[in-house]
Design a protein around this motif. Sequence first.
Motif, mmCIF file in Angstrom:
data_model
loop_
_atom_site.group_PDB
_atom_site.id
_atom_site.type_symbol
_atom_site.label_atom_id
_atom_site.label_comp_id
_atom_site.label_asym_id
_atom_site.label_seq_id
_atom_site.Cartn_x
_atom_site.Cartn_y
_atom_site.Cartn_z
ATOM 1 N N ASN A 96 0.857 -1.178 0.000
ATOM 2 C CA ASN A 96 0.000 0.000 0.000
ATOM 3 C C ASN A 96 0.891 1.225 0.000
ATOM 4 O OD1 ASN A 96 -1.390 2.153 2.112
ATOM 5 N ND2 ASN A 96 -2.788 1.363 0.574
ATOM 6 N N THR A 98 0.744 4.795 0.452
ATOM 7 C CA THR A 98 -0.229 5.746 0.973
ATOM 8 C C THR A 98 -0.210 7.079 0.238
ATOM 9 O OG1 THR A 98 1.278 6.527 2.701
ATOM 10 C CG2 THR A 98 -0.213 4.701 3.266
ATOM 11 N N LYS A 101 -2.545 6.038 -4.637
ATOM 12 C CA LYS A 101 -3.395 4.847 -4.730
ATOM 13 C C LYS A 101 -3.282 4.145 -6.083
ATOM 14 C CE LYS A 101 -7.711 6.726 -6.421
ATOM 15 N NZ LYS A 101 -8.482 5.838 -7.225
ATOM 16 N N HIS A 102 -2.856 4.881 -7.122
ATOM 17 C CA HIS A 102 -2.715 4.281 -8.446
ATOM 18 C C HIS A 102 -1.435 3.447 -8.565
ATOM 19 C CE1 HIS A 102 -6.198 6.413 -9.889
ATOM 20 N NE2 HIS A 102 -5.681 7.539 -9.437
ATOM 21 N N SER A 104 -0.357 1.340 -6.090
ATOM 22 C CA SER A 104 -0.521 0.491 -4.912
ATOM 23 C C SER A 104 -1.185 -0.812 -5.318
ATOM 24 C CB SER A 104 -1.434 1.171 -3.880
ATOM 25 O OG SER A 104 -0.841 2.303 -3.324
ATOM 26 N N TYR A 107 -5.647 -0.597 -1.076
ATOM 27 C CA TYR A 107 -5.803 0.520 -0.157
ATOM 28 C C TYR A 107 -6.805 0.099 0.899
ATOM 29 C CZ TYR A 107 -9.485 1.610 -3.599
ATOM 30 O OH TYR A 107 -10.536 1.538 -4.475
ATOM 31 N N SER A 122 -15.970 2.056 1.107
ATOM 32 C CA SER A 122 -14.871 2.536 0.281
ATOM 33 C C SER A 122 -15.353 3.631 -0.649
ATOM 34 C CB SER A 122 -14.293 1.392 -0.555
ATOM 35 O OG SER A 122 -13.303 1.887 -1.433
ATOM 36 N N GLY A 125 -10.682 4.978 -2.784
ATOM 37 C CA GLY A 125 -9.449 5.708 -2.570
ATOM 38 C C GLY A 125 -9.541 7.201 -2.791
#
Length: 145
Positions: A96, A98, A101-102, A104, A107, A122, A125
């Motif tokens: 992850n 932080t 998010k793209h 990772s 998340y 959710s 993200g």
Amino acid sequence: MSMYPVMINIQEKPVVVIGGGLVASRKIKTLLEAGAHVTVVSPTLHDMIDATRVHWIDRPYQTGDLDQAKLVFACTDQEAINRQVMEDAHPSQLVNNTGDKHFSDFYNVAIARAKDFSVMISTNGLSPARSKEIRRKLETILDEL
């Protein structure tokens, strides 16, 4: 990006957190609650991180720090380090990032818990604050059931 929702049992499993700031402290809190064995690699630790409950490696990230981890959290404010963590991770390790998010493997989601079940929330993200707001509202409803 399409995501696959899961809940992971990380009790007694090794998790590595790169970074020791506020974001890392929030991740570490929930990881410890889930029973993970947390290693933190960072030259500093935020006041909210209990150094007696984690294995703290007091230095900047180095290649090789992820070797035994099942999950990895790249929580620094340095994009280059977070990307290096992603590149260093073995394909069997989920990371992850932080800060992006793209870039990772996963998340975190907000979770509203009741006695017999959990509801995951959710915003894909986009807004952790909105997820937290929805979680609080759901907890109120669940408490009434």
